[in-house]
Structures are given as structure tokens and as C-alpha cells.
Design an enzyme around this catalytic site. Structure first.
Site, PDB file in Angstrom:
ATOM      1  N   GLY A  19      -1.522   3.494  35.321  1.00  0.00           N
ATOM      2  CA  GLY A  19      -0.207   5.182  34.632  1.00  0.00           C
ATOM      3  C   GLY A  19       1.038   5.423  35.879  1.00  0.00           C
ATOM      4  O   GLY A  19       1.024   4.886  36.421  1.00  0.00           O
ATOM      5  N   LYS A  75       6.339 -13.233  17.782  1.00  0.00           N
ATOM      6  CA  LYS A  75       5.711 -13.913  18.266  1.00  0.00           C
ATOM      7  C   LYS A  75       6.180 -14.681  19.347  1.00  0.00           C
ATOM      8  O   LYS A  75       5.620 -15.186  20.224  1.00  0.00           O
ATOM      9  CB  LYS A  75       4.342 -14.527  17.503  1.00  0.00           C
ATOM     10  N   HIS A 109      26.526 -12.157   8.023  1.00  0.00           N
ATOM     11  CA  HIS A 109      27.210 -11.098   9.260  1.00  0.00           C
ATOM     12  C   HIS A 109      27.660 -10.800  10.931  1.00  0.00           C
ATOM     13  O   HIS A 109      27.735 -10.075  10.724  1.00  0.00           O
ATOM     14  CB  HIS A 109      26.782  -9.850   8.430  1.00  0.00           C
ATOM     15  N   LYS A 148      -1.370  -5.750  26.959  1.00  0.00           N
ATOM     16  CA  LYS A 148      -1.498  -5.846  26.047  1.00  0.00           C
ATOM     17  C   LYS A 148      -1.835  -4.268  25.607  1.00  0.00           C
ATOM     18  O   LYS A 148      -1.066  -3.806  24.611  1.00  0.00           O
ATOM     19  CB  LYS A 148      -3.493  -5.974  25.870  1.00  0.00           C
TER      20      LYS A 148
HETATM   21  C1  F6R Z   1       3.265  -8.261  20.222  1.00  0.00           C
HETATM   22  C2  F6R Z   1       2.398  -6.827  20.986  1.00  0.00           C
HETATM   23  C3  F6R Z   1       3.248  -5.456  20.695  1.00  0.00           C
HETATM   24  C4  F6R Z   1       1.987  -4.292  20.251  1.00  0.00           C
HETATM   25  C5  F6R Z   1       3.135  -3.145  20.570  1.00  0.00           C
HETATM   26  C6  F6R Z   1       1.894  -1.970  20.166  1.00  0.00           C
HETATM   27  O1  F6R Z   1       2.776  -9.404  20.067  1.00  0.00           O
HETATM   28  O2  F6R Z   1       1.110  -7.248  20.990  1.00  0.00           O
HETATM   29  O3  F6R Z   1       4.406  -5.830  20.340  1.00  0.00           O
HETATM   30  O4  F6R Z   1       2.360  -4.678  19.389  1.00  0.00           O
HETATM   31  O5  F6R Z   1       3.058  -3.180  22.114  1.00  0.00           O
HETATM   32  O6  F6R Z   1       0.689  -1.956  20.950  1.00  0.00           O
HETATM   33  P1  F6R Z   1      -0.196  -1.111  20.015  1.00  0.00           P
HETATM   34  O7  F6R Z   1      -0.593  -1.620  18.864  1.00  0.00           O
HETATM   35  O8  F6R Z   1      -1.882  -1.269  20.949  1.00  0.00           O
HETATM   36  O9  F6R Z   1       0.378   0.466  19.913  1.00  0.00           O
END
Ligand code: F6R
Length: 611
Positions: free
Chosen positions: A100, A488, A507, A606
Site C-alpha cells: 500500500g 496486450k 484524423h 497484477k
Molecule cells: C492489462 C491488465 C490491466 C488490468 C487493470 C485492471 O492486461 O491486466 O490493465 O486490466 O489493471 O485490473 P482489474 O481488472 O483487476 O481491476
């Protein structure tokens, strides 16, 4: 962001912590560290991944039955050994890990410096730790009490775990805004940012709530609020199996998760969609059906890939339900002064269910009287628990940092919600409704077909891997897919890529086109197909390379393209669940061809639990 693990019991703590950290590495991998308490504290930490730490501690004393471990996504202070967690207090007797951000750490640091404290790192964590130690010293209290007092003075988000040489066997933990799960074993307890570190030891877990403090001993778990009142732990049963978080023969989690999509979409539809009966059963939506049907607008709130799912859903809801939809970046929404009325419907979309911006945005909207529906993957996560209702995506644990199977599961859930609401509202004709249900039921099979016809994508990746930039273009339902394809590619391969609505290209972005620029079109057969083909011609006329996702059998479009990736025919509303799959594979194989760590791309994590 940042993974935390803790263990106290009768087993050796170190192997449990290390295994847990490996499972949580998706949350950050800038540095790793452990603190082991065996009479004295032994703290080992290292810049880099868990494997680097394992090498660094060879031959060291690792014996202990109580310990904590951390894998870091850097916020304050560069990734380095010095800034790695755990931190040790100035007095040396307390160790702490943190996930955090402590927002008022500068003020606290100043106060502590005035009292003679010096700091070994640049982190906000070390400041909070010394603040706690100072309180413990001044108030002559135990660590639990000192933590409680300190937390009343800090602003920001945290999960913290602390060990104290004065209280061997005990872990003190507290949370606000970042996730904390405690697994309950026989004479032992496990702590983690999610349940993955404890899966093989226990199925009984407690999700700690914000502003709660846990005193965790081998045979006792006490939960309290910050007012020092006891809170009864709510024990839940986990239904994740160990196999779900392992690679299952694939080289990378990302590839495994891409290939899981026929099953995950099926799991998402199962028990909900009955095409024969013409029904969609979603109790967490049914409860709020009347409010959704009568809503003047729906606001989708999300980040990243989940935001792209929201964009696809905007098109679907507007078409099927005739309700105005706005799709908001959570980080923007929360800091504006958005107009939210009592009864507005907000759909929060999140794989992790822990994204800080999304969480705070829905908390604010909830305060203003909005109905919050969560479309979330991780069961029991903060966003799921903050929502009034909603539907889980049931995609199973997504471990590859780039989101793949969660995206298609989000689309499946959002499509079902739109179909259900449109049907109740009478904005979809019976025949179309029935047809779409049948088509949706066939999507898992069509995703499997797409995967089975994707052999050429590896070779495409080799061909285009050295490009410096990519453009991704699509129209209508496929425009958000173009955005997702570009995201991606950039996160996995570090190639610059941009997504645009195909017509918008004229554009500005068309200025980028030359004989080296690969332009990826999402050009499946739909209402806008001919327009997209015209846009392809415009690129060809400027010698750009055209790669396209096209519908199987569309020979005339294939003839214009330099390279194609195939998907089977599908209704345009459902097409994104198919057309995104080749783009996920293209990103994966380009990343591999460039030698990138596709499961753990640089700088990413993640679960973005900091704003
Ligand atoms: C892209 C990716 C991020 C998540 C974003 C939201 O591949 O994984 O852009 O989509 O950080 O995360 P969540 O869905 O866990 O709220």
C-alpha cells in the site's frame, strides 16, 4: 501491488513463505524478502524475483516456525536491496512488511527525524514501522496497542504484517484498502494477499476487513477493530483447487490462460444461461433488475483491460437495453466531482476486485446513493464485497499479469446482464433474444475453434517482432478489441502500439503509415465490414502492412491483407469474445520472440492496489 505472506505454527516457515511468494509474484517482482523469527529476527532481502532471494540465502540460518515474506512493486524508492521489505525498526526488534502507500509519511518522517531517527531506506514503510516502534516505546505498550494507535494517525492504504522479538510466535496484521486473507489450520495460521499461498494447507479462510487488526498466533486468531473491540471472524470455505494456480504443462500462465478460455467462458455461462428455456439466471442482478430497467443511465467503472470490457458492454447495453451508458476510467471518476444521483446504476468491472481506483470510485458513488453492481473475478475481493449485487465471472485464478481469460469472461457476464435486462425491458425482440442466447451458448466452442486455427500466429510474430510501432484499428464492437489488442502488445512485448477507431485513423494516425508499420485490423464480418475494408485499402495505398482478424471464409478481405488470423462467424455483439483471442496470441508470441518475460512484464503488477 506487492504480495505479502505470513506463517505461524509448527512447520518450518521459510519454505511455506517462499512458495507463497512465488504464487504472489504476479503482484510485483521488484524485490523479495523474508523475516524469520526464531528467538531473534533473521531478515533476508534482495532486489529481483523470489528465485534471486533463494539463491542469496543459500547456507543461511532459515530455521523458524514464524515468519513473514514480501514481494514488492516499488512505489517509494527504487527497486533495490535497501528498499526491499521486510524492514527492521531502528531498535532492531520489530520487522514489518507492507502493501500500500502511507500518504502522510513525509510528515511522520520529519517528526521522527527530529527525534533522532535515521532511515535505512527511502520507503514509506520504514517510516510507519519506526513510528510504531516510537509509540511502543513511549507508551510502554505491546505491539498490538502501538499498531492501533499508529494506524489512527496514518492516511493511505495498507496491509501490514509485523513480527516482534518480544512476542515470538505472534504476527500482528492490519488492513485498510489492500487485501488480506488468513487461512486457518490446526495449530497454525497462514496469511496472504490472496488465498493462493495457503491452498494446500487449508480451505478455511477469513477475509479481513478494512480497519481491522488481527493478532495471529499458532492456535489463536483474534480480530479487533481499531477501537480495540473484538470482531467475530467470518470463516469462509475456499473453492479453488491447487491445479488452478499451476501451469498445467504450458510454458507460461499467459498461454495457459488464453487456452483456458473455452472452459472459462463455459464456466461463466453454466447454470445461468439456458438457451432452450430462454432464461438467464443471475440472482445478484435479478435483485436489482427493476432499478436497472428503469435507470436513466448506467456508468461502467474500471481500469485497463476491464475498462475495455466496459466499452464493449456500452455498445451492447445501448443496443439491447436502450439505456445510456457511460464508461469511466476509475482513476478519473474518483477525482472528479461526478454527477451521481440516488438510484444511478454503476457497474464496476474488475478481475482482481482489488484495484484501488475502482474500489474508491464505487465507495464514493455508493455514498451518493448509487446502486453498485460488481462484475468481478476474485471471489470475496474488496470490490465484490463493496458492491450491492452483481455477478462473478468465474474465470478462475488469473496469474499471468496480462489479463486474457478475465476479459472474455467479463464480456460473457456483461452480455448476459444486457440480454436479461433488455428482455425484461422489452427492448429486444423475442426472436433476437432467443437467437442471441443460442449464439452465446456456442461461444466456448467457437473460441476453441479459433485456438485450433491459430497455428500461423507464431510465424506472424516472427515476421513482425522487430517493428517499432503497431496500429490497431476496429469499428463498432471491434473498436474496444483494437484497444485491447494494442494494450496486450505493448505490455507483453514493449513495442509501442496504439488502438483507434478505424475511421479516426484519417484524423491523424495515418501520418504514421509507411512500409514498415504493421496495422492490425479487427475486421470480422459485421455491419461495418465494408467500411473497415475501405480503411484497409487506405493503409495499403500508403504501403502499410495489413494484418487482420477476419471471419473464416472471407476470401475477398483475405486477398487485400498481408496476413490474416481467423475466427468463426458470430453475431457482431458476441464477436469480441472471439476476435480478441488471436490478438492475445499475437502479443504472447511477439513477446516470446523478443525474449520478454510474458508472465511478469517489467514495471507491471497484477493487482493495482495503489492509486
Ligand atoms: C492489462 C491488465 C490491466 C488490468 C487493470 C485492471 O492486461 O491486466 O490493465 O486490466 O489493471 O485490473 P482489474 O481488472 O483487476 O481491476
Amino acid at each position: 501491488m506487492c504480495g505479502i505472506v505470513g506463517y505461524t505454527g509448527t512447520r518450518e516457515a521459510y519454505p511455506i513463505i517462499i512458495k507463497g511468494l512465488k504464487r504472489l509474484e504476479y503482484r510485483g517482482y521488484d524485490s523479495t524478502g523474508v523475516a524469520l523469527l526464531n528467538g531473534k529476527l533473521n531478515v533476508y532481502k534482495k532486489k529481483g524475483k523470489v528465485a534471486d532471494l533463494e539463491e542469496a540465502v543459500l547456507g543461511k540460518n532459515l530455521h523458524a516456525h514464524t515468519g513473514i515474506g514480501h514481494t514488492r512493486w516499488a512505489t517509494h524508492g527504487e527497486p533495490s536491496d535497501r528498499n526491499a521489505h521486510p524492514h527492521q525498526s531502528a531498535g532492531g526488534k520489530i520487522a514489518m512488511i507492507h502493501n500500500g502507500i502511507i500518504e502522510n509519511y513525509l510528515q511522520l518522517k520529519q517528526d521522527l527525524s527530529n527525534k533522532g531517527y535515521t532511515f535505512q531506506s527511502d520507503t514509506d514503510t520504514e517510516v510507519l514501522l519506526n513510528f510504531i516502534e516510537e509509540i511502543k516505546k513511549n507508551n510502554q505498550c505491546n505491539l498490538e496497542e502501538a499498531v492501533r494507535i499508529a494506524l489512527k494517525r496514518v492516511t493511505g492504504a495498507y496491509v501490514i504484517l509485523l513480527l516482534d522479538e518480544d512476542d515470538p510466535g505472534t504476527i500482528i496484521a492490519a488492513r485498510k484498502g489492500s487485501p488480506l486473507v488468513i487461512g486457518i489450520g490446526k495449530g497454525e495460521h497462514f496469511l496472504g494477499s490472496d488465498a493462493s499461498p495457503m491452498l494446500e494447507y487449508t480451505k478455511e479462510v477469513v477475509y479481513v476487513n478494512d480497519y481491522e487488526l488481527a493478532i495471529v498466533k499458532p492456535d489463536e486468531l483474534i480480530l479487533k477493530n481499531l477501537g480495540n473491540e473484538r470482531v467475530t471472524p467470518y470463516i469462509q470455505k475456499l473453492d479453488i483447487e491447487l491445479a488452478a494456480i499451476e501451469k498445467g504443462g504450458y510454458e507460461h500462465f499467459m498461454l495457459k490462460e488464453i487456452h483456458e478460455q473455452p472452459q472459462t467462458i463455459y464456466d461463466c455461462l453454466r447454470g445461468r444461461l439456458d438457451a432452450m428455456e430462454g432464461t438467464i439466471t443471475m440472482s445478484g442482478i435479478q435483485q436489482y433488475a427493476e432499478q436497472i430497467v428503469n435507470a436513466n443511465r448506467i456508468v461502467m467503472i474500471a481500469c485497463g483491460t476491464s475498462w475495455h470490457a466496459g466499452l464493449v458492454a456500452e455498445y451492447i447495453f445501448e443496443e439491447l437495453c436502450r439505456i445510456n451508458v457511460e464508461v469511466e476510467y476509475a482513476s478519473e471518476f474518483r477525482y472528479r466531482n461526478p454527477v451521481v444521483h440516488k438510484g444511478d446504476v454503476i457497474i464496476a468491472i474488475s478481475q482482481s476486485g482489488e484495484t484501488a481506483d475502482t474500489l474508491v470510485a464505487i465507495e464514493k458513488a455508493k455514498e451518493k446513493g448509487a446502486i453498485i453492481l460488481g462484475v468481478v473475478n476474485v471471489v470475496g475481493s474488496s470490490i465484490a464485497r463493496t458492491s450491492h449485487g452483481g455477478a462473478y465471472t468465474h474465470a478462475g485464478p488469473e496469474i499471468g499479469v496480462a489479463s486474457t481469460k478475465a476479459f472474455t469472461a467479463q464480456l460473457a457476464v456483461l452480455t448476459m446482464i444486457a440480454l436479461k435486462i433488455g428482455y425484461i425491458k422489452g427492448t429486444i425482440e423475442e426472436e433476437r433474444y432467443r437467437y442471441l442466447l443460442k449464439e452465446l451458448q456456442e461461444i466456448p466452442e467457437k473460441v476453441a475453434w479459433t485456438l485450433n486455427h491459430s497455428d500461423n500466429i507464431k510465424a506472424l510474430a516472427e515476421k513482425y517482432k522487430d517493428a517499432h510501432d503497431f496500429l490497431y484499428l476496429g469499428r463498432g464492437y471491434n473498436f474496444p478489441v483494437a484497444l485491447e489488442g494494442a494494450l496486450k502488445l505493448k505490455e507483453i512485448s514493449y513495442i509501442h502500439a496504439e488502438g483507434y477507431p478505424a475511421a479516426e485513423m484519417k484524423h491523424g494516425p495515418i501520418a504514421l503509415v509507411d512500409d514498415k508499420l504493421p496495422v492490425v485490423f479487427v475486421a470480422t464480418k459485421d455491419a461495418y465490414h465494408e467500411k473497415v475494408v475501405s480503411n484497409m485499402q487506405e493503409i495499403k495505398a500508403r504501403k502499410g502492412k495489413v494484418i487482420a482478424v477476419i471471419t473464416e471464409g472471407d476470401e475477398s478481405t483475405k486477398a487485400i491483407c498481408d496476413d490474416v488470423m481467423l475466427v468463426p462467424e458470430a453475431d457482431e455483439i458476441l464477436a469480441p469474445m472471439l476476435s480478441v483471442v488471436p490478438l492475445q496470441l499475437l502479443a504472447y508470441y511477439i513477446g516470446i520472440a523478443r525474449g520478454c518475460d510474458v508472465d511478469k512484464p517489467r514495471n507491471l503488477a497484477k493487482s493495482v492496489t495503489v492509486e
